[in-house]
Scaffold this motif. Structure first.
Motif, PDB file in Angstrom:
ATOM      1  N   TRP A   6       9.796  -9.549   1.696  1.00 41.99           N
ATOM      2  CA  TRP A   6       8.528  -9.015   2.202  1.00 41.99           C
ATOM      3  C   TRP A   6       8.679  -7.525   2.527  1.00 41.99           C
ATOM      4  CZ3 TRP A   6       3.507 -10.492   3.716  1.00 41.99           C
ATOM      5  CH2 TRP A   6       2.924  -9.759   4.748  1.00 41.99           C
ATOM      6  N   VAL A  11     -10.863  -3.578  -9.798  1.00 39.35           N
ATOM      7  CA  VAL A  11      -9.677  -3.171  -9.042  1.00 39.35           C
ATOM      8  C   VAL A  11      -9.864  -3.464  -7.545  1.00 39.35           C
ATOM      9  CG1 VAL A  11      -8.383  -1.152  -8.242  1.00 39.35           C
ATOM     10  CG2 VAL A  11      -8.860  -1.446 -10.682  1.00 39.35           C
ATOM     11  N   PHE A  12     -11.001  -3.068  -7.009  1.00 45.07           N
ATOM     12  CA  PHE A  12     -11.213  -3.284  -5.572  1.00 45.07           C
ATOM     13  C   PHE A  12     -11.285  -4.775  -5.231  1.00 45.07           C
ATOM     14  CE2 PHE A  12     -12.923   1.171  -5.313  1.00 45.07           C
ATOM     15  CZ  PHE A  12     -11.906   1.629  -4.500  1.00 45.07           C
ATOM     16  N   LEU A  61      -4.006   4.797  -1.025  1.00 46.73           N
ATOM     17  CA  LEU A  61      -4.150   4.976   0.428  1.00 46.73           C
ATOM     18  C   LEU A  61      -4.395   3.643   1.131  1.00 46.73           C
ATOM     19  CD1 LEU A  61      -6.173   8.314   0.679  1.00 46.73           C
ATOM     20  CD2 LEU A  61      -3.706   7.970   0.800  1.00 46.73           C
ATOM     21  N   ILE A  62      -5.107   2.737   0.455  1.00 50.04           N
ATOM     22  CA  ILE A  62      -5.339   1.414   1.043  1.00 50.04           C
ATOM     23  C   ILE A  62      -4.013   0.664   1.177  1.00 50.04           C
ATOM     24  CG2 ILE A  62      -6.338  -0.871   0.602  1.00 50.04           C
ATOM     25  CD1 ILE A  62      -8.702   0.589  -0.747  1.00 50.04           C
ATOM     26  N   GLN A  88     -20.417  -3.404  -6.481  1.00 49.53           N
ATOM     27  CA  GLN A  88     -19.257  -2.822  -5.812  1.00 49.53           C
ATOM     28  C   GLN A  88     -19.604  -2.467  -4.363  1.00 49.53           C
ATOM     29  OE1 GLN A  88     -16.771   0.260  -7.606  1.00 49.53           O
ATOM     30  NE2 GLN A  88     -16.545   1.218  -5.604  1.00 49.53           N
ATOM     31  N   LEU A  94      -5.210  -8.692  -0.485  1.00 46.31           N
ATOM     32  CA  LEU A  94      -5.019  -8.287   0.910  1.00 46.31           C
ATOM     33  C   LEU A  94      -5.590  -9.314   1.879  1.00 46.31           C
ATOM     34  CD1 LEU A  94      -5.718  -4.435   0.775  1.00 46.31           C
ATOM     35  CD2 LEU A  94      -3.519  -5.601   0.943  1.00 46.31           C
ATOM     36  N   LEU A  97     -10.077   6.921  -7.789  1.00 45.98           N
ATOM     37  CA  LEU A  97      -9.910   5.479  -7.618  1.00 45.98           C
ATOM     38  C   LEU A  97      -8.437   5.147  -7.368  1.00 45.98           C
ATOM     39  CD1 LEU A  97     -10.995   2.551  -7.807  1.00 45.98           C
ATOM     40  CD2 LEU A  97     -10.656   2.687 -10.273  1.00 45.98           C
ATOM     41  N   MET A 102      -6.720  -3.311   8.343  1.00 41.80           N
ATOM     42  CA  MET A 102      -7.599  -3.581   7.206  1.00 41.80           C
ATOM     43  C   MET A 102      -8.923  -2.830   7.335  1.00 41.80           C
ATOM     44  SD  MET A 102      -6.168  -5.690   5.063  1.00 41.80           S
ATOM     45  CE  MET A 102      -7.450  -6.618   4.264  1.00 41.80           C
ATOM     46  N   SER A 158     -13.497  -0.028 -11.575  1.00 38.77           N
ATOM     47  CA  SER A 158     -13.395   0.161 -10.147  1.00 38.77           C
ATOM     48  C   SER A 158     -13.712  -1.121  -9.368  1.00 38.77           C
ATOM     49  CB  SER A 158     -14.327   1.320  -9.782  1.00 38.77           C
ATOM     50  OG  SER A 158     -14.738   1.259  -8.494  1.00 38.77           O
ATOM     51  N   VAL A 199      -8.303   0.968   6.359  1.00 37.42           N
ATOM     52  CA  VAL A 199      -8.082   1.301   4.946  1.00 37.42           C
ATOM     53  C   VAL A 199      -9.307   0.986   4.078  1.00 37.42           C
ATOM     54  CG1 VAL A 199      -5.576   1.116   5.091  1.00 37.42           C
ATOM     55  CG2 VAL A 199      -6.908  -0.872   4.377  1.00 37.42           C
ATOM     56  N   VAL A 235     -12.703   3.798   1.502  1.00 40.06           N
ATOM     57  CA  VAL A 235     -13.529   3.616   0.305  1.00 40.06           C
ATOM     58  C   VAL A 235     -14.985   3.989   0.598  1.00 40.06           C
ATOM     59  CG1 VAL A 235     -14.355   1.938  -1.381  1.00 40.06           C
ATOM     60  CG2 VAL A 235     -12.022   1.800  -0.538  1.00 40.06           C
ATOM     61  N   LEU A 257      -7.777  -6.253  -5.465  1.00 41.22           N
ATOM     62  CA  LEU A 257      -6.947  -5.745  -4.366  1.00 41.22           C
ATOM     63  C   LEU A 257      -7.372  -6.370  -3.034  1.00 41.22           C
ATOM     64  CD1 LEU A 257      -4.813  -3.718  -3.314  1.00 41.22           C
ATOM     65  CD2 LEU A 257      -6.628  -2.024  -3.179  1.00 41.22           C
ATOM     66  N   TYR A 258      -8.676  -6.409  -2.803  1.00 35.11           N
ATOM     67  CA  TYR A 258      -9.175  -6.951  -1.539  1.00 35.11           C
ATOM     68  C   TYR A 258      -8.859  -8.442  -1.413  1.00 35.11           C
ATOM     69  CZ  TYR A 258     -11.819  -2.727  -0.257  1.00 35.11           C
ATOM     70  OH  TYR A 258     -12.186  -1.468   0.131  1.00 35.11           O
ATOM     71  N   VAL A 293      -1.795  -0.346   4.751  1.00 40.75           N
ATOM     72  CA  VAL A 293      -1.426  -1.731   5.046  1.00 40.75           C
ATOM     73  C   VAL A 293       0.100  -1.874   5.056  1.00 40.75           C
ATOM     74  CG1 VAL A 293      -1.579  -4.108   4.223  1.00 40.75           C
ATOM     75  CG2 VAL A 293      -3.582  -2.638   4.120  1.00 40.75           C
ATOM     76  N   LEU A 314      -7.496   6.193  -3.897  1.00 43.12           N
ATOM     77  CA  LEU A 314      -8.014   5.250  -2.898  1.00 43.12           C
ATOM     78  C   LEU A 314      -7.158   3.991  -2.825  1.00 43.12           C
ATOM     79  CD1 LEU A 314     -11.900   5.383  -3.338  1.00 43.12           C
ATOM     80  CD2 LEU A 314     -10.526   6.262  -1.461  1.00 43.12           C
ATOM     81  N   VAL A 315      -6.839   3.455  -4.002  1.00 43.95           N
ATOM     82  CA  VAL A 315      -6.015   2.245  -4.013  1.00 43.95           C
ATOM     83  C   VAL A 315      -4.680   2.525  -3.321  1.00 43.95           C
ATOM     84  CG1 VAL A 315      -4.730   0.686  -5.528  1.00 43.95           C
ATOM     85  CG2 VAL A 315      -7.116   1.231  -6.039  1.00 43.95           C
ATOM     86  N   TYR A 360       2.018  -3.589   8.085  1.00 48.89           N
ATOM     87  CA  TYR A 360       2.415  -4.989   7.899  1.00 48.89           C
ATOM     88  C   TYR A 360       3.905  -5.168   7.602  1.00 48.89           C
ATOM     89  CZ  TYR A 360      -2.487  -6.521   7.808  1.00 48.89           C
ATOM     90  OH  TYR A 360      -3.794  -6.810   8.132  1.00 48.89           O
ATOM     91  N   ILE A 396      -3.006 -11.988   2.305  1.00 46.91           N
ATOM     92  CA  ILE A 396      -1.893 -11.497   3.124  1.00 46.91           C
ATOM     93  C   ILE A 396      -2.314 -11.407   4.587  1.00 46.91           C
ATOM     94  CG2 ILE A 396      -0.474  -9.462   3.590  1.00 46.91           C
ATOM     95  CD1 ILE A 396      -0.536  -8.922   0.540  1.00 46.91           C
ATOM     96  N   GLU A 397      -3.511 -10.866   4.822  1.00 51.76           N
ATOM     97  CA  GLU A 397      -3.974 -10.664   6.190  1.00 51.76           C
ATOM     98  C   GLU A 397      -4.164 -11.982   6.923  1.00 51.76           C
ATOM     99  OE1 GLU A 397      -7.352 -10.666   7.823  1.00 51.76           O
ATOM    100  OE2 GLU A 397      -7.032  -9.072   9.297  1.00 51.76           O
ATOM    101  N   TYR A 456     -13.500  10.581 -11.192  1.00 54.21           N
ATOM    102  CA  TYR A 456     -13.677   9.187 -10.778  1.00 54.21           C
ATOM    103  C   TYR A 456     -12.386   8.375 -10.789  1.00 54.21           C
ATOM    104  CZ  TYR A 456     -16.302   4.823 -10.302  1.00 54.21           C
ATOM    105  OH  TYR A 456     -16.812   3.638  -9.854  1.00 54.21           O
TER     106      TYR A 456
END
Lengths: 502, 334
Positions: B111, A449-450, B93-94, A14, A457, B87, A68, A446, A71, A75, A453-454, B98, B90-91, B102, A460-461, B83
């Motif tokens: 969109w 999920v990351f 806030l990320i 991670q 993203l 988590l 990017m 975790s 955010v 983490v 998600l990444y 964005v 965090l997800v 965006y 998209i980015e 934990y």
């Protein structure tokens, strides 16, 4: 034991995934903020449209990117506590301070002034608005400094003592942490590499448009700046890399021996170009080498002694007790090579571009081009590269965009895995740093999920970047050229739409 | 007064700053679904916090970083212990960051709708979870002799903590509605005030119940004072809102948040994270703190940087002081 080992490996994955991902955006943010600021400065000073267009164009790409970076940075601030609580307890007294400094000094700077810059076009007088992007740039540099000082302490712990009563490392000298040579060399190397990264990004996009003969005035000026930055930053990256290498040979001989797959120490050690080794037997099966070069790189002396993996491992066993003190050698060896290789190619493309597109007084009169013409690629004063080859140069330049990103990633993978089995070199092992109370299932959740998600993203980015790159710089309106004279916006504009809105 | 006591106060100040600032921008995010009637109004709402939300969020990063430096044990226990909720935060806030940046970058409707859904949910969920987290800190959780959290994730979702989550949710929604009434013009301003009246009453009931429960569990005289200030300020905020005094209403809802955070921290002191298993295992300002040397350096840094931050962040609010309405939102997209 099985489970504890499991969560350690997952937590390491991670950290690797989230940090490498985060660091794709960081160097671009550092360099693009400064280069956008430079272009905006050019606009404020000359009033030329092309600079304002360039500012808006690169500024937009910079914003897509920094979003990017910001955010994914959140983490980083939390995962030490989440996955590495034993580490946090052990080093918090030292490691926490630069992180807090970074937040308090650098993050506030960046985040506050980026808001002012994005929304400030019709709210701030020209020069104050320009000041905001420079403040963002300063924030990114300060942020890099503090976090690199923290990382350098993990590479080479200084200014502390171990307190057996509290069972942790405690800070004696904060200034030593901030100013030790590891921190300075890492900062120098990372900053110059960051500017090489942004410059290559800019070169690639300029090449894309110039090859299609579009947006020439803006792209030509941007290309010029980017090529100069690439060559200067590239040279500095090489110099600082050499400095950092010498520091590492002293401080972490194992890392450097692994980087070279040098199994046994010797005088006049060779620099390895290519090797296939057997980690269990502890030697190379195939090796292509440049004699004596490694000794020279390590100490400026062709004949000097450089320790090998096997010797350093024995020395560390005597010092720290039985165990295997070798990092993952193929990763260190190849990571080191990818870092240098991709970096050198980027510098090469930059240097070639700088030469080929050089200014008019170096060229025969018939080959000189105007501000809104695609520059001819000139080999010598009168010899022009033909159309087909020129197109190839622009293609390679476009491809070069990704090379520094790869070099940066491999550089970090090399330096972090090369320090293993230590998380703080010689002081704390990685296996003792993980959170004892967090289950493998939790860390696995975790990391999944990351990663998912990444990945989403990233798609998209990148698609957004491509869209804005292809669209090119915006056409300007009179409103764009006009800046307010009053902070908060001019009174007569009270009912006009905002220059920028989400 | 020891430096670790000073830092206990400073950590409380950082969280107060975070909840005061991100509190209203979480609220605004939630209101995009409750208040806005069309796309233009949603954009008005989002743009009231557009230039500032990122700076607001840094208060969280600073609270995290400062806790790491000043109370490493607290940082380690809290973040590894809570934990999964962290988590999720965090997800959120990320995605939220964005989403703001965006959403307007493509003109197509789908969109933008997707990012608007994201803004709503990623504002709502952390607004609840922060309340849950702080209620658990105040209540005490299962911490063992090695300072590690040994409870399960479900232990964190007890009645008291859920009430705490309801308090932050309703309080931030109220705070956000008051903020919107202060920052907008036109029909949306009127509706924000109407909605604030309802949200304010719900928040007042929930907050009073939660704070009294806290007082009964671990309060002292000082926390009682903070409780009274919090409840009185919230009543004053609801009153000011009804009277159309938006500035006062916002100041008072801000004081409510500050007093509620103060009350939680006062009820904690000298613990920072009490253990519900054995009070000897509780993390306290002394056994969780960094060395005096580190705290001294941190104090210098905070002493110089914090006033500057307040100054330039405050200046940002002044630069963007103008109210906005649908007329300020350009049709052409960026």
């Amino acid at each position: 034991m099985q489970i504890a080992l499991g969560s350690l490996d997952i937590a390491r994955w991670q950290f690797g995934i989230t940090t490498v991902y985060h660091f794709l955006f960081v160097p671009l943010t550092i360099s693009l903020s400064a280069m956008t600021a430079a272009l905006q400065t050019a606009w404020v000073r000359t009033g030329k449209d092309k600079y304002l267009q360039a500012t808006k164009f690169w500024g937009k790409l910079f914003l897509i990117n920094i979003a990017m970076g910001v955010v994914t940075g959140i983490v980083q601030e939390f995962q030490f506590g989440m996955n590495w609580s034993a580490y946090s307890r052990f080093v918090g007294d030292i490691f926490g301070a630069p992180l807090a400094f970074e937040a308090l000094i650098a993050f506030f700077f960046e985040s506050t002034f980026i808001g002012l810059w994005i929304f400030g076009w019709d709210k701030l007088p020209k020069k104050i608005h320009l000041g905001c992007i420079w403040m963002v740039s300063l924030g990114t540099v300060l942020s890099a400094y503090f976090i690199l000082a923290a990382n350098s302490w993990m590479q080479h712990p200084v200014g502390y003592h171990y307190n057996p009563k509290t069972k942790r490392a405690e800070l004696d000298d904060f200034l030593a942490v901030l100013t030790q040579n590891t921190a300075l060399a890492q900062f120098f190397h990372t900053m110059s590499a960051a500017f090489l990264t942004g410059a290559a990004f800019m070169i690639g996009i300029c090449a894309y448009h110039l090859a299609r003969k579009k947006h020439i005035a803006v792209m030509r000026s941007s290309l010029r700046m980017a090529l100069v930055v690439a060559v200067v930053a590239g040279a500095l990256t090489a110099i600082s890399g050499d400095t950092l290498g010498k520091v590492m040979f002293k401080q972490q001989p194992m890392k450097m021996a692994a980087a070279e797959a040098l199994w046994d120490g010797q005088k006049g050690a060779p620099f390895s170009i290519f090797a296939v080794g057997d980690v269990n037997k502890g030697h190379n099966e195939v090796a292509v080498e440049v004699p004596n070069l490694l000794s020279f790189l390590a100490t400026d002396d062709f004949g000097s002694y450089v320790g090998g993996i096997n010797d350093v491992n024995k020395a560390e066993q005597q010092k720290f007790g039985p165990g295997d003190y070798r990092p993952n050698i193929p990763v260190a060896y190849w990571g080191f090579r990818w870092m240098i290789g991709f970096g050198v190619i980027s510098i090469g493309v930059g240097a070639a571009g700088l030469w080929l597109t050089r200014r008019r007084f170096w060229l025969a009169p018939e080959h000189r081009t105007g501000e809104d013409e695609v520059p001819h690629l000139m080999l010598t004063r009168g010899l022009r590269i033909n159309e087909g080859l020129s197109r190839w140069y622009w293609r390679i330049a476009l491809l070069t965009m990704v090379f520094p990103l790869l070099a940066n990633s491999w550089g970090w993978i090399f330096t972090e895995t090369g320090r293993q089995p230590w998380v703080v070199y010689g002081v704390l092992r990685t296996k003792d740093a993980v959170s004892p109370g967090v289950s493998a299932g939790e860390v696995l959740t975790s990391v999944i999920v990351f990663t998912a998600l990444y990945a989403v993203l990233a798609v998209i980015e990148v698609r957004l970047l491509v869209k804005y790159v292809k669209a090119g710089p915006p056409e300007l309106t009179d409103d764009d050229r006009r800046s307010p004279t009053r902070i908060g916006g001019d009174r007569e504009d009270a009912d006009r739409p905002m220059a920028f809105s989400y | 007064m020891h430096l670790h006591d000073v830092w206990f106060v400073l950590i409380a100040v950082l969280w107060t700053g975070y909840f005061f600032l991100e509190g209203f921008d979480f609220g605004v995010g939630i209101l995009t679904k409750l208040l806005a009637r069309d796309r233009a109004e949603r954009r008005v709402l989002i743009n009231t916090i557009g230039p500032v939300w990122d700076g607001n969020e840094v208060w969280l990063l600073t609270a995290g970083g400062a806790t790491f430096a000043a109370f490493p044990e607290w940082y380690a226990t809290l973040f590894s212990g809570f934990y999964l909720p962290l988590l999720v935060i965090l997800v959120c806030l990320i995605v939220r960051g964005v989403a703001f940046e965006y959403r307007a970058k493509r003109p197509d409707e789908r969109w933008q709708r997707n990012w608007e859904h994201a803004i709503f949910w990623t504002s709502l969920v952390p607004a609840v979870l922060w309340g849950v987290a702080f209620a658990n800190i105040a209540r005490g959780v299962k911490i063992d002799a090695a300072k590690d959290y040994v409870g399960s994730v479900w232990d964190l979702f007890n009645g008291y903590a859920l009430l705490g989550g309801l308090v932050t949710l309703t309080l931030f929604t109220f705070h956000g509605a008051v903020f919107v009434s202060l920052k907008t013009v036109g029909p949306i301003r009127e509706r924000a005030r109407a909605l604030a009246s309802v949200a304010g009453v719900v928040a007042a009931v929930a907050a009073a119940a939660f704070l009294i429960w806290t007082q009964a569990h671990s309060g002292d005289t000082w926390s009682l004072v903070a409780l009274i200030v919090a409840v009185a300020a919230l009543a004053a905020a609801v009153g000011a809102n009804l009277a159309g005094r938006e500035g006062w209403a916002f100041a008072c809802s801000g004081i409510t948040i500050a007093a509620a955070v103060a009350m939680l921290f006062l009820s904690l002191f000298p613990d920072v994270m009490p253990s519900s298993l054995n009070s000897d295992w509780s993390l306290t300002v002394t056994n969780a703190s960094a060395t005096p040397y580190t705290l001294r350096i941190m104090t210098w840094c905070a002493g110089i940087a914090t006033p500057l931050v307040l100054l330039y962040q405050g200046w940002t609010y002044w630069v963007f002081r103008k109210r906005i309405g649908t007329q300020h939102i350009a049709e052409s997209l960026h």
